[in-house]
Design a protein around this motif. Structure first.
Motif, short mmCIF file in Angstrom:
data_model
loop_
_atom_site.label_atom_id
_atom_site.label_comp_id
_atom_site.label_asym_id
_atom_site.label_seq_id
_atom_site.Cartn_x
_atom_site.Cartn_y
_atom_site.Cartn_z
N VAL A 184 -2.62 0.94 9.65
CA VAL A 184 -2.71 -0.42 10.18
C VAL A 184 -3.40 -1.30 9.16
O VAL A 184 -4.37 -0.88 8.53
CB VAL A 184 -3.54 -0.40 11.48
N PHE A 185 -2.87 -2.50 8.99
CA PHE A 185 -3.56 -3.44 8.12
C PHE A 185 -4.75 -3.97 8.90
O PHE A 185 -4.61 -4.65 9.89
CB PHE A 185 -2.65 -4.60 7.72
N PRO A 237 13.93 13.89 8.77
CA PRO A 237 13.47 12.68 8.10
C PRO A 237 12.02 12.41 8.44
O PRO A 237 11.54 12.84 9.49
CB PRO A 237 14.36 11.57 8.69
N SER A 238 11.34 11.76 7.52
CA SER A 238 9.96 11.41 7.79
C SER A 238 9.74 10.01 7.23
O SER A 238 10.42 9.60 6.29
CB SER A 238 9.06 12.46 7.13
N ALA A 239 8.84 9.28 7.87
CA ALA A 239 8.65 7.89 7.43
C ALA A 239 7.18 7.55 7.34
O ALA A 239 6.36 8.04 8.10
CB ALA A 239 9.33 6.93 8.41
N SER A 240 6.85 6.73 6.34
CA SER A 240 5.53 6.14 6.25
C SER A 240 5.64 4.74 6.85
O SER A 240 6.62 4.04 6.62
CB SER A 240 5.08 6.04 4.80
N ILE A 241 4.63 4.39 7.63
CA ILE A 241 4.74 3.14 8.39
C ILE A 241 3.47 2.30 8.26
O ILE A 241 2.36 2.83 8.33
CB ILE A 241 5.00 3.46 9.89
N GLY A 242 3.66 1.01 8.04
CA GLY A 242 2.54 0.08 8.00
C GLY A 242 2.68 -0.95 9.11
O GLY A 242 3.78 -1.41 9.39
N VAL A 243 1.56 -1.26 9.75
CA VAL A 243 1.57 -2.19 10.88
C VAL A 243 0.67 -3.38 10.59
O VAL A 243 -0.42 -3.20 10.05
CB VAL A 243 1.04 -1.49 12.15
N ALA A 244 1.13 -4.57 10.92
CA ALA A 244 0.26 -5.74 10.85
C ALA A 244 0.52 -6.63 12.05
O ALA A 244 1.65 -6.74 12.51
CB ALA A 244 0.51 -6.51 9.56
N VAL A 286 4.46 -6.91 13.05
CA VAL A 286 5.57 -6.37 12.26
C VAL A 286 5.25 -4.94 11.83
O VAL A 286 4.10 -4.59 11.61
CB VAL A 286 5.91 -7.21 11.01
N ILE A 287 6.29 -4.14 11.76
CA ILE A 287 6.17 -2.75 11.36
C ILE A 287 7.06 -2.55 10.14
O ILE A 287 8.25 -2.80 10.20
CB ILE A 287 6.64 -1.82 12.50
N ALA A 341 1.83 -5.94 6.31
CA ALA A 341 2.49 -4.71 6.80
C ALA A 341 2.84 -3.82 5.61
O ALA A 341 2.71 -2.60 5.67
CB ALA A 341 3.74 -5.07 7.59
N ASP A 342 3.26 -4.45 4.53
CA ASP A 342 3.62 -3.72 3.32
C ASP A 342 2.40 -3.03 2.69
O ASP A 342 2.50 -1.90 2.23
CB ASP A 342 4.21 -4.71 2.31
N THR A 343 1.27 -3.73 2.69
CA THR A 343 0.04 -3.16 2.16
C THR A 343 -0.35 -1.92 2.97
O THR A 343 -0.72 -0.88 2.41
CB THR A 343 -1.10 -4.19 2.22
N ALA A 344 -0.26 -2.06 4.29
CA ALA A 344 -0.59 -0.92 5.16
C ALA A 344 0.38 0.23 4.89
O ALA A 344 -0.02 1.40 4.87
CB ALA A 344 -0.54 -1.34 6.62
N LEU A 345 1.64 -0.11 4.64
CA LEU A 345 2.64 0.91 4.33
C LEU A 345 2.29 1.65 3.03
O LEU A 345 2.37 2.87 2.95
CB LEU A 345 4.02 0.26 4.22
#
Ligand code: C2E
Ligand code: CA
Ligand code: CA
Length: 559
Positions: free
Chosen positions: A284-285, A244-251, A158-159, A267-271
């Motif tokens: 990445v988590f 636009p710019s985005a912060s992204i977390g991956v698990a 999930v991203i 994924a949220d923690t990584a974000l």
């Protein structure tokens, strides 16, 4: 469109299914209109074909050809078959041609099928609660899909995506512009993921993508990078250009993350970390080791940058004497400007890395020089004071006493003004040469303070081994000085020892007036802590120093 809707539904692309569903509905209406005409007469149909520009969606076979938008749909025996190409007609233009007899016989059945398909899809669309703004699936829907997948051998990744500074777009350009950005980002997301991935609007400016089957971090990270790059293209809104710019977390789902909620949380923690590390990036988590390695890496870079670009500064905290004939003292405390936030970092967040990387030496040299420079300025005002500088054991070599003497001389500061503080911990592994250096240093008139006293193993033996002028009782003891019998007894014992060993005692971390009174009653020589004053920049400390000096001079005269 019915078939496309079905394919999309199977892939959990409900937003797409929904659009095909709507087209099917329009098509059905057209269908009915045509059917009505056909039932009355065959001629109006052909006239309709001609009237609509004579498009050539004509088929010889026993089937119905419908050209809608740019797709040619052939309906044969009640099933829809999509073929590529076809004439591009204006919106909504429908061209029908076939042998009318068999159309009539099939029509009722077709209508029934279409109606059923509509009902099913409408049902499904209702259940998936599509987001009206972006057309993306809901939180609930993505969670449902994830729940279905999680038992599979490789459930996927999930991203989690969060737009950076989206609030500012809303504030400066208005909510309508904000909506446009969200809708556009949704489009970009749609284009940058695989058809089988599920896209959901997670809330405000947050999105979540579920990528079934992805099992390794590298692939998931690559997918996230594609998403990030897609989002980052320039976007025009009226006269404004936005990037636009985005912060992204991956698990990635795995043995340790077999639970949908845990995967989403990861994924949220990584974000969160992506945001904390400066936004506009993919995190990445993963294992904590990697996190710590990254912190060290980033901190080392920040330290080197600070050394080269003047990123360090000193703050000065007052140390208040209990005897009126003693001057106020200051302890110099190091601060580093945070390259990410521009704020100031305390030594607790970077000293360990400085020690490991050998940067403690050059940083220590800078601290000594900056502290003596400040002392030189204050000394020229004629106000008496003492100044304490923290030194790490790695600075303490045979050349150190000479370095201190040279630095003092360069700034015109007397040795008797300076106190060198070393923590008990840092002296645990001190060798004989370092003890000799301390003895040398002391013989030049600089005083030595043993810092954080009581926190290291066998504190008493330190008093025997090192030449000590001042003992600073650690704040953990001072905190309990009024209520905890043992803390009280320890402080009293240190004061007793001081009489035999001839050193001064300073109570650290004094935060309440009770603690201030108590340390004085117990016989400490001075106190330091937030109650007396927080660490402040050099200019602010100089002001404090001269104000106090004038006040004391005045009260001495009136007494
Ligand atoms: P320290 O030498 O024991 O310095 C006192 C620390 O306690 C400072 O934290 C100060 O802000 C904090 N403090 C002072 N009064 C109070 C109080 O009433 N309550 C509480 N809770 N805290 C109080 P800071 O500035 O974060 O420094 C932490 C440590 O980093 C210092 O502890 C010292 O060991 C080290 N350090 C600071 N500057 C330098 C430096 O230039 N060189 C070296 N080698 N170490 C330094
Ligand atoms: Ca200290
Ligand atoms: Ca201390």
């Amino acid at each position: 469109h019915e078939l496309l809707a079905e394919l999309a539904r199977r892939d959990h692309r409900l937003d797409e299914a929904f659009r095909h569903l709507q087209t099917t509905r329009c098509l059905e209406d057209e269908f009915r209109a045509r059917a009505g005409a056909l039932a009355e007469d065959r001629v109006p149909l052909l006239a309709a074909v001609d009237g609509r520009g004579g498009a050539d969606g004509v088929d010889e076979a026993d089937r119905l050809v419908v050209v809608l938008e740019d797709r040619e749909v052939v309906i044969e025996g009640g099933r829809a078959v999509i073929e590529g190409g076809g004439a591009v007609l204006d919106d909504g233009q429908v061209v029908l041609e076939r042998r009318v007899e068999s159309l009539e016989s099939n029509l009722d059945e077709r209508t029934r099928e279409l109606e059923q398909a509509l009902i099913d899809l409408r049902d499904l669309a209702d259940r998936s609660q599509l987001d009206p703004l972006t057309g993306l699936a809901s939180r609930q829907h993505l969670t449902d899909v994830l729940n279905e997948l999680i038992g599979a051998p490789s459930p996927g990744a999930v991203i989690a995506i969060d737009l950076d500074r989206f609030g500012r777009i809303n504030e400066t350009l208005g909510h309508e512009a904000g909506d446009t950005v969200l809708a556009e980002v949704a489009q970009r997301l749609r284009r940058s993921v695989r058809p089988r991935d599920t896209l959901a609007r997670w809330g405000g400016d947050e999105f979540m993508v579920l990528l079934p089957g992805l099992r390794d971090l590298a692939a998931a990270t690559a997918a996230a990078e594609v998403v990030r790059t897609a989002i980052t293209a320039t976007l025009r809104i009226g006269d404004d250009e936005i990037v636009p710019s985005a912060s992204i977390g991956v698990a990635v789902a795995g043995d340790s993350m077999a639970d949908p909620a845990a995967l989403l949380r990861a994924a949220d923690t990584a974000l969160e970390r992506a945001k904390a590390l400066g936004k506009g990036r993919v995190e990445v988590f993963g294992d904590e080791l990697a996190d710590d390695a990254r912190r060290r890496f980033d901190t080392e870079a920040a330290l080197r940058h600070a050394l080269d670009h003047g990123g360090f500064e000193l703050h000065f905290q007052p140390v208040h004497p209990n005897r009126p004939d003693e001057p106020l003292a200051a302890e110099a405390l190091l601060r580093m400007s945070d390259p990410r936030t521009g704020g100031l970092l305390s030594p607790g967040s970077f000293l360990d890395v400085a020690e490991e990387t050998g940067l403690a030496r050059p940083i220590g040299d800078w601290v000594l020089d900056a502290a003596c420079a400040a002392a030189g300025t204050w000394a020229r005002t004629g106000v008496p004071f003492h100044l304490a500088v923290n030194v790490s054991a790695s600075q303490l070599d045979p050349a150190f006493p000479d370095l201190v003497a040279a630095t003092l001389a360069r700034h015109g500061v007397e040795a008797s003004i300076l106190v060198i503080e070393l923590t008990e911990h840092s002296l645990l592994e001190a060798d004989d040469a370092q003890v000799a250096a301390l003895v040398d240093l002391r013989s030049t008139g600089v005083r030595i303070a043993l810092d954080d006293f009581g926190t290291a193993y066998s504190s008493l033996s330190h008093l025997r081994r090192f030449p000590v002028d001042i003992v600073k009782i650690d704040q953990s003891f001072v905190a309990g000085i009024c209520r905890n019998e043992r803390d009280h007894a320890i402080v009293r014992a240190v004061v007793d020892l001081a009489q035999t060993f001839h050193f001064q005692v300073i109570a650290e971390g004094v935060e309440t007036t009770e603690q201030l009174d108590q340390q004085r009653r117990l016989g400490c020589d001075g106190a330091q802590g937030f109650l007396i004053g927080r660490p402040k920049p050099a200019a602010a400390f100089a002001e404090l120093l001269s104000t106090r000096f004038m006040f004391e001079a005045l009260s001495a005269r009136s007494a």
